[in-house]
Scaffold this motif. Structure first.
Motif, PDB file in Angstrom:
ATOM      1  N   VAL A  77       0.865  -1.184   0.000  1.00 50.63           N
ATOM      2  CA  VAL A  77       0.000   0.000   0.000  1.00 50.63           C
ATOM      3  C   VAL A  77       0.902   1.234   0.000  1.00 50.63           C
ATOM      4  N   GLU A  78       0.749   2.074  -1.007  1.00 48.93           N
ATOM      5  CA  GLU A  78       1.624   3.222  -1.157  1.00 48.93           C
ATOM      6  C   GLU A  78       1.512   4.175   0.033  1.00 48.93           C
ATOM      7  N   ALA A  79       2.661   4.695   0.452  1.00 49.22           N
ATOM      8  CA  ALA A  79       2.700   5.617   1.592  1.00 49.22           C
ATOM      9  C   ALA A  79       1.822   6.836   1.337  1.00 49.22           C
ATOM     10  N   GLY A  80       1.779   7.311   0.097  1.00 45.75           N
ATOM     11  CA  GLY A  80       0.960   8.475  -0.229  1.00 45.75           C
ATOM     12  C   GLY A  80      -0.521   8.233   0.005  1.00 45.75           C
ATOM     13  N   LEU A  81      -0.986   7.029  -0.332  1.00 49.22           N
ATOM     14  CA  LEU A  81      -2.397   6.682  -0.128  1.00 49.22           C
ATOM     15  C   LEU A  81      -2.718   6.607   1.362  1.00 49.22           C
ATOM     16  N   VAL A  82      -1.819   6.013   2.139  1.00 49.32           N
ATOM     17  CA  VAL A  82      -2.007   5.927   3.591  1.00 49.32           C
ATOM     18  C   VAL A  82      -2.056   7.319   4.207  1.00 49.32           C
ATOM     19  N   GLU A  83      -1.150   8.189   3.779  1.00 43.98           N
ATOM     20  CA  GLU A  83      -1.107   9.557   4.300  1.00 43.98           C
ATOM     21  C   GLU A  83      -2.380  10.324   3.951  1.00 43.98           C
ATOM     22  N   GLU A  84      -2.880  10.122   2.735  1.00 46.51           N
ATOM     23  CA  GLU A  84      -4.091  10.825   2.309  1.00 46.51           C
ATOM     24  C   GLU A  84      -5.312  10.316   3.074  1.00 46.51           C
ATOM     25  N   MET A  85      -5.396   9.010   3.276  1.00 46.63           N
ATOM     26  CA  MET A  85      -6.507   8.441   4.042  1.00 46.63           C
ATOM     27  C   MET A  85      -6.488   8.968   5.480  1.00 46.63           C
ATOM     28  N   THR A  86      -5.298   9.035   6.054  1.00 45.78           N
ATOM     29  CA  THR A  86      -5.152   9.532   7.421  1.00 45.78           C
ATOM     30  C   THR A  86      -5.512  11.017   7.500  1.00 45.78           C
ATOM     31  N   ARG A  87      -5.074  11.792   6.524  1.00 51.14           N
ATOM     32  CA  ARG A  87      -5.376  13.232   6.501  1.00 51.14           C
ATOM     33  C   ARG A  87      -6.877  13.478   6.442  1.00 51.14           C
ATOM     34  N   LEU A  88      -7.554  12.739   5.576  1.00 46.90           N
ATOM     35  CA  LEU A  88      -8.996  12.904   5.439  1.00 46.90           C
ATOM     36  C   LEU A  88      -9.726  12.499   6.718  1.00 46.90           C
ATOM     37  N   ALA A  89      -9.263  11.417   7.338  1.00 42.38           N
ATOM     38  CA  ALA A  89      -9.894  10.954   8.579  1.00 42.38           C
ATOM     39  C   ALA A  89      -9.763  12.008   9.681  1.00 42.38           C
ATOM     40  N   ARG A  90      -8.569  12.553   9.832  1.00 42.91           N
ATOM     41  CA  ARG A  90      -8.376  13.597  10.840  1.00 42.91           C
ATOM     42  C   ARG A  90      -9.231  14.825  10.514  1.00 42.91           C
ATOM     43  N   GLY A  91      -9.324  15.118   9.229  1.00 43.24           N
ATOM     44  CA  GLY A  91     -10.131  16.251   8.811  1.00 43.24           C
ATOM     45  C   GLY A  91     -11.591  16.085   9.174  1.00 43.24           C
ATOM     46  N   PHE A  92     -12.106  14.857   9.024  1.00 42.72           N
ATOM     47  CA  PHE A  92     -13.509  14.619   9.362  1.00 42.72           C
ATOM     48  C   PHE A  92     -13.772  14.887  10.834  1.00 42.72           C
ATOM     49  N   PHE A  93     -12.923  14.354  11.698  1.00 42.08           N
ATOM     50  CA  PHE A  93     -13.163  14.518  13.135  1.00 42.08           C
ATOM     51  C   PHE A  93     -12.889  15.943  13.602  1.00 42.08           C
ATOM     52  N   GLY A  94     -12.225  16.724  12.765  1.00 44.79           N
ATOM     53  CA  GLY A  94     -12.016  18.129  13.072  1.00 44.79           C
ATOM     54  C   GLY A  94     -13.147  19.029  12.621  1.00 44.79           C
ATOM     55  N   LEU A  95     -14.150  18.444  11.930  1.00 45.74           N
ATOM     56  CA  LEU A  95     -15.298  19.225  11.472  1.00 45.74           C
ATOM     57  C   LEU A  95     -16.139  19.710  12.646  1.00 45.74           C
ATOM     58  N   GLU A  97     -19.406  20.155  14.961  1.00 47.04           N
ATOM     59  CA  GLU A  97     -20.311  19.118  15.451  1.00 47.04           C
ATOM     60  C   GLU A  97     -21.480  18.875  14.502  1.00 47.04           C
ATOM     61  N   GLU A  98     -22.075  19.944  13.984  1.00 46.64           N
ATOM     62  CA  GLU A  98     -23.243  19.769  13.119  1.00 46.64           C
ATOM     63  C   GLU A  98     -22.894  19.068  11.806  1.00 46.64           C
ATOM     64  N   GLU A  99     -21.649  19.238  11.337  1.00 48.48           N
ATOM     65  CA  GLU A  99     -21.219  18.566  10.108  1.00 48.48           C
ATOM     66  C   GLU A  99     -21.089  17.059  10.340  1.00 48.48           C
ATOM     67  N   LYS A 100     -20.501  16.678  11.464  1.00 49.09           N
ATOM     68  CA  LYS A 100     -20.361  15.253  11.777  1.00 49.09           C
ATOM     69  C   LYS A 100     -21.728  14.608  11.991  1.00 49.09           C
ATOM     70  N   LEU A 101     -22.627  15.347  12.639  1.00 51.75           N
ATOM     71  CA  LEU A 101     -23.936  14.786  12.969  1.00 51.75           C
ATOM     72  C   LEU A 101     -24.862  14.676  11.762  1.00 51.75           C
ATOM     73  N   ARG A 102     -24.455  15.228  10.613  1.00 54.24           N
ATOM     74  CA  ARG A 102     -25.203  14.970   9.377  1.00 54.24           C
ATOM     75  C   ARG A 102     -25.191  13.478   9.057  1.00 54.24           C
ATOM     76  N   PHE A 103     -24.188  12.762   9.562  1.00 53.48           N
ATOM     77  CA  PHE A 103     -24.057  11.322   9.295  1.00 53.48           C
ATOM     78  C   PHE A 103     -24.358  10.489  10.535  1.00 53.48           C
ATOM     79  N   ASP A 104     -25.107  11.077  11.462  1.00 51.63           N
ATOM     80  CA  ASP A 104     -25.469  10.374  12.695  1.00 51.63           C
ATOM     81  C   ASP A 104     -26.096   9.021  12.374  1.00 51.63           C
ATOM     82  N   MET A 105     -25.553   7.958  12.983  1.00 46.84           N
ATOM     83  CA  MET A 105     -26.054   6.614  12.681  1.00 46.84           C
ATOM     84  C   MET A 105     -26.876   6.016  13.819  1.00 46.84           C
TER      85      MET A 105
END
Length: 361
Positions: A77-95, A97-105
């Motif tokens: 798995v390319e390091a760039g793909l891992v870094e991008e996946m990690t960046r996006l994940a951190r970005g989501f949790f940094g949104l 509260e109302e943005e995260k709760l749009r996907f409330d499960m």
């Protein structure tokens, strides 16, 4: 149990922990998040399709027989793909509260965002936020439950999921061969393999000694691949929880956990990893777990039984039934423990009143 918070961001800076997260003493962490052990082997997959296959297979089998956990590097798995996946994940949790709760499960939705867990009736909450979605089978993808922020999440996740599915099938292949079966045996036993991505965010915790990021458990499925950051917090036990080790984070590595399904198919030869996650007050932590599970209708029963052994299951059952029994048992044990604790408190209060009765007798 009183309703918990909708996000942890709103309470992470509080001086004390909410009671919904406080665990009984016997469930609390025994060692620190950064008290690392190197007993879990780190295995290079370089050459797995060539002349090193037998050597790599031997190392993987030994790890599965010993702990049910190992780490892999040189996985492709390319390091760039891992870094991008990690960046996006951190970005989501940094949104916000109302943005995260749009996907409330909550309420039984299949995929999205939630605090602690999607399981109904849990006695104590875990100190984590998660976003989860199903990526395989491809025809069952529901993109409305996948985050659309930060931009690019879906495209990156599709590529990431495909890479992780490839690694999982490769690892199941060598385990199949170790059982004396054809390379595709374990993958075929899954019928139509399901893949679920769970992104875990563990914020800094005001009282980490009182709670867990993820309670002790074994994964129900076949095999799990976990990408973790360098903070530390994944812990494992092989003696029923008496002693624990904290898995040493290795840059770029995937932690591989064998699940209950893999354990049963091997007739108990390969252990189902017994693990948990702890938190701390210094750093937040991120991990991305990719679960490869069998189809609900897949049959759960040993594929190979060695001479002198008996099947560890009484009869073949579907994975859906196996999962139902596991969840029912876990919730029932939690309920009984809670009742026993309440009874103990009642008896203690009663004992305190006895001397008072004697005085007024």
């Amino acid at each position: 149990m009183a309703p918990g918070p909708t996000t942890l961001t709103s309470i992470a800076d509080a001086p004390t922990l909410q009671s919904t997260f406080v665990r009984d003493e016997d469930e609390r962490p025994k060692i620190a998040y950064n008290e690392f052990s190197n007993v879990i082997p780190v295995i290079s997959l370089e050459g797995i399709e060539g002349e090193r296959r037998a050597e790599i297979r031997g190392k993987i089998v030994e790890a599965c027989e010993d702990w049910g956990i190992f780490q892999v590097v040189d996985h492709g798995v390319e390091a760039g793909l891992v870094e991008e996946m990690t960046r996006l994940a951190r970005g989501f949790f940094g949104l916000k509260e109302e943005e995260k709760l749009r996907f409330d499960m909550s309420g039984g939705k299949k995929g999205g965002f939630i605090v602690s867990s999607h399981l109904q009736g849990e006695a104590v909450q875990d100190w984590r936020e998660i976003v989860t979605y199903f990526s395989y089978p491809i025809r069952n993808r529901d993109y409305s439950r996948w985050p659309d922020k930060p931009e690019g999440w879906i495209k990156v996740t599709e590529e990431y999921s495909e890479k992780l599915m490839g690694i999982a099938c490769k690892l199941l292949g060598v385990l199949s061969e170790a059982m004396g079966l054809e390379t595709e045996a374990l993958t075929k036993a899954c019928v139509d393999m399901d893949q679920k991505v769970v992104v875990n965010f563990y914020p800094k915790c005001p009282q980490p000694d009182l709670t867990l990021g993820l309670k002790r458990h074994t994964d129900p499925g076949t095999i799990t691949l976990l990408l973790q950051d360098q903070v530390g917090g994944l812990q494992a036990t092989r003696d029923g929880g008496k002693t624990w080790i904290t898995v040493q984070p290795v840059p770029g590595a995937y932690v591989v956990n064998l699940g209950d399904h893999g354990h049963y198919l091997s007739n108990g030869r390969f252990k189902n990893a017994d693990h948990q996650a702890v938190v701390n007050s210094n750093y937040s932590r991120l991990s991305i777990a990719t679960f490869q599970n069998p189809a609900p209708e897949a049959i759960v029963y040993p594929l190979a039984i060695r001479e002198g052994e008996k099947p560890i299951l009484d009869e073949p059952i579907t994975f859906a039934e196996m999962y139902r029994r596991k969840m029912t048992k876990d919730l029932e044990l939690a309920r009984l423990k809670k009742l026993a604790k309440e009874q103990q408190v009642t008896e203690l209060e009663k004992a305190k009143l006895e001397p008072v009765k004697e005085i007024f007798a």
